[in-house]
Scaffold this active site. Sequence first.
Site, PDB file in Angstrom:
ATOM      1  N   LYS A  13       0.833  -1.213   0.000  1.00  0.00           N
ATOM      2  CA  LYS A  13       0.000   0.000   0.000  1.00  0.00           C
ATOM      3  C   LYS A  13       0.867   1.262   0.000  1.00  0.00           C
ATOM      4  O   LYS A  13       0.614   2.197  -0.743  1.00  0.00           O
ATOM      5  CB  LYS A  13      -0.918   0.033   1.242  1.00  0.00           C
ATOM      6  CG  LYS A  13      -1.886  -1.118   1.325  1.00  0.00           C
ATOM      7  CD  LYS A  13      -2.864  -0.925   2.482  1.00  0.00           C
ATOM      8  CE  LYS A  13      -2.237  -0.965   3.856  1.00  0.00           C
ATOM      9  NZ  LYS A  13      -1.723  -2.292   4.275  1.00  0.00           N
ATOM     10  N   ARG A  90      -9.532   0.290   9.327  1.00  0.00           N
ATOM     11  CA  ARG A  90      -9.092  -1.101   9.466  1.00  0.00           C
ATOM     12  C   ARG A  90     -10.105  -1.930  10.235  1.00  0.00           C
ATOM     13  O   ARG A  90      -9.875  -3.119  10.452  1.00  0.00           O
ATOM     14  CB  ARG A  90      -7.766  -1.141  10.218  1.00  0.00           C
ATOM     15  CG  ARG A  90      -6.546  -1.362   9.320  1.00  0.00           C
ATOM     16  CD  ARG A  90      -5.324  -0.976  10.123  1.00  0.00           C
ATOM     17  NE  ARG A  90      -4.169  -1.755   9.877  1.00  0.00           N
ATOM     18  CZ  ARG A  90      -3.006  -1.204   9.463  1.00  0.00           C
ATOM     19  NH1 ARG A  90      -2.935   0.064   9.180  1.00  0.00           N
ATOM     20  NH2 ARG A  90      -1.949  -1.959   9.344  1.00  0.00           N
ATOM     21  N   ARG A 129      12.048  -7.569   5.781  1.00  0.00           N
ATOM     22  CA  ARG A 129      12.296  -6.133   5.661  1.00  0.00           C
ATOM     23  C   ARG A 129      13.307  -5.630   6.686  1.00  0.00           C
ATOM     24  O   ARG A 129      13.303  -6.066   7.833  1.00  0.00           O
ATOM     25  CB  ARG A 129      10.980  -5.383   5.928  1.00  0.00           C
ATOM     26  CG  ARG A 129      10.316  -4.907   4.682  1.00  0.00           C
ATOM     27  CD  ARG A 129       9.293  -3.879   5.056  1.00  0.00           C
ATOM     28  NE  ARG A 129       8.171  -3.918   4.145  1.00  0.00           N
ATOM     29  CZ  ARG A 129       6.992  -3.373   4.403  1.00  0.00           C
ATOM     30  NH1 ARG A 129       6.767  -2.792   5.554  1.00  0.00           N
ATOM     31  NH2 ARG A 129       6.043  -3.422   3.514  1.00  0.00           N
ATOM     32  N   ARG A 162      12.189  -3.836  12.263  1.00  0.00           N
ATOM     33  CA  ARG A 162      11.158  -3.190  13.096  1.00  0.00           C
ATOM     34  C   ARG A 162      10.532  -4.229  14.014  1.00  0.00           C
ATOM     35  O   ARG A 162      10.326  -5.375  13.609  1.00  0.00           O
ATOM     36  CB  ARG A 162      10.070  -2.597  12.191  1.00  0.00           C
ATOM     37  CG  ARG A 162      10.229  -1.123  11.939  1.00  0.00           C
ATOM     38  CD  ARG A 162       9.265  -0.571  10.926  1.00  0.00           C
ATOM     39  NE  ARG A 162       7.895  -1.071  11.005  1.00  0.00           N
ATOM     40  CZ  ARG A 162       6.934  -0.755  10.139  1.00  0.00           C
ATOM     41  NH1 ARG A 162       7.203   0.059   9.141  1.00  0.00           N
ATOM     42  NH2 ARG A 162       5.719  -1.241  10.246  1.00  0.00           N
ATOM     43  N   ARG A 173      -0.118  -9.743  13.218  1.00  0.00           N
ATOM     44  CA  ARG A 173      -0.666  -8.727  12.307  1.00  0.00           C
ATOM     45  C   ARG A 173      -1.564  -9.363  11.247  1.00  0.00           C
ATOM     46  O   ARG A 173      -2.619  -8.837  10.916  1.00  0.00           O
ATOM     47  CB  ARG A 173       0.465  -7.954  11.627  1.00  0.00           C
ATOM     48  CG  ARG A 173       1.090  -6.934  12.550  1.00  0.00           C
ATOM     49  CD  ARG A 173       2.370  -6.400  11.975  1.00  0.00           C
ATOM     50  NE  ARG A 173       2.154  -5.408  10.933  1.00  0.00           N
ATOM     51  CZ  ARG A 173       3.134  -4.932  10.155  1.00  0.00           C
ATOM     52  NH1 ARG A 173       4.359  -5.362  10.309  1.00  0.00           N
ATOM     53  NH2 ARG A 173       2.870  -4.030   9.248  1.00  0.00           N
TER      54      ARG A 173
HETATM   55  P1  AMP Z   1       1.102   0.062   9.257  1.00  0.00           P
HETATM   56  O1  AMP Z   1       2.395   0.783   9.052  1.00  0.00           O
HETATM   57  O2  AMP Z   1      -0.020   0.622   8.443  1.00  0.00           O
HETATM   58  O3  AMP Z   1       1.222  -1.420   9.110  1.00  0.00           O
HETATM   59  O4  AMP Z   1       0.673   0.326  10.798  1.00  0.00           O
HETATM   60  C1  AMP Z   1       1.544   0.015  11.860  1.00  0.00           C
HETATM   61  C2  AMP Z   1       0.747  -0.202  13.123  1.00  0.00           C
HETATM   62  O5  AMP Z   1       0.029   0.988  13.467  1.00  0.00           O
HETATM   63  C3  AMP Z   1      -0.328  -1.289  13.038  1.00  0.00           C
HETATM   64  O6  AMP Z   1       0.183  -2.592  13.265  1.00  0.00           O
HETATM   65  C4  AMP Z   1      -1.276  -0.863  14.166  1.00  0.00           C
HETATM   66  O7  AMP Z   1      -0.772  -1.190  15.433  1.00  0.00           O
HETATM   67  C5  AMP Z   1      -1.236   0.660  14.030  1.00  0.00           C
HETATM   68  N1  AMP Z   1      -2.305   1.137  13.108  1.00  0.00           N
HETATM   69  C6  AMP Z   1      -2.142   1.723  11.894  1.00  0.00           C
HETATM   70  N2  AMP Z   1      -3.327   2.028  11.355  1.00  0.00           N
HETATM   71  C7  AMP Z   1      -4.272   1.631  12.233  1.00  0.00           C
HETATM   72  C8  AMP Z   1      -5.685   1.656  12.259  1.00  0.00           C
HETATM   73  N3  AMP Z   1      -6.396   2.154  11.240  1.00  0.00           N
HETATM   74  N4  AMP Z   1      -6.322   1.146  13.352  1.00  0.00           N
HETATM   75  C9  AMP Z   1      -5.641   0.662  14.397  1.00  0.00           C
HETATM   76  N5  AMP Z   1      -4.300   0.574  14.440  1.00  0.00           N
HETATM   77  C10 AMP Z   1      -3.611   1.058  13.369  1.00  0.00           C
END
Ligand code: AMP
Length: 217
Positions: A13, A90, A129, A162, A173
């Site tokens: 994304k 989400r 990664r 990370r 996840r």
């Molecule tokens: P991402 O980089 O988009 O994978 O987001 C990293 C982390 O941020 C996720 O594993 C969640 O812990 C948190 N996060 C990001 N977006 C959301 C969302 N819309 N709702 C809840 N947690 C989120």
Amino acid sequence: MNIILMGPPGAGKGTQAAKLVKEFGLTQISTGDLFRKAHREQTSIGVISDYFSKFGRLVPDDFTNEMVYDYLKENMNNFGNGFILDGYPRTILQARELEYFEESLGFKIDAVINLDVDFDVLKKRLSGRRTCKNCGATFHIMYKPPKVEGVCDNCGGELYQREDETEAAVKVRLSTYEGQTRPLIDYYKMKGMLTNINGDQSMDDVYSDIKKCLEAL
Ligand code: AMP
């Protein structure tokens, strides 16, 4: 043009959003990035969200919605040709809240694009990664290895994995995605807003499919 870019973690994304930003003058809004920034700045939302994120779990809806609402409200006039929501909503509750934001802030979501990727591919992509501690550049031990192991090609900084990209966190996840985020596909399908794109293709082919979808709008 305001769009939601959906897909499991590791679907690409962020990469696709960055290309759309460049070509269409859209603004990328990544909730993951907003949480990481808040964590670096040690704001209260940053401290709370890190507690959930580092184990691969979702930040509770109330905190997430509030952060997104504040961000949209503050930046509503600075989005150029529109925005791409990357990583939000989400959950179904977040999707409903976003509808309330559309009404109260006066914008419209024009399309929802879903990147569909095989889970085995995702596991390999995510746990391989590596990120530069210094400049944030990302590499992959198999698909995009740095010239010198553990060292950033761009700035010489140290590469690290990370916390939410370890094998254990990736597992959480992906199962969180299955349980809480995948139901959104049907939610937006029923609203007639969803375009499904095969995310197993090359980066360029995925992008070309996304472009076709947007041009049709
Ligand atoms: P991402 O980089 O988009 O994978 O987001 C990293 C982390 O941020 C996720 O594993 C969640 O812990 C948190 N996060 C990001 N977006 C959301 C969302 N819309 N709702 C809840 N947690 C989120």
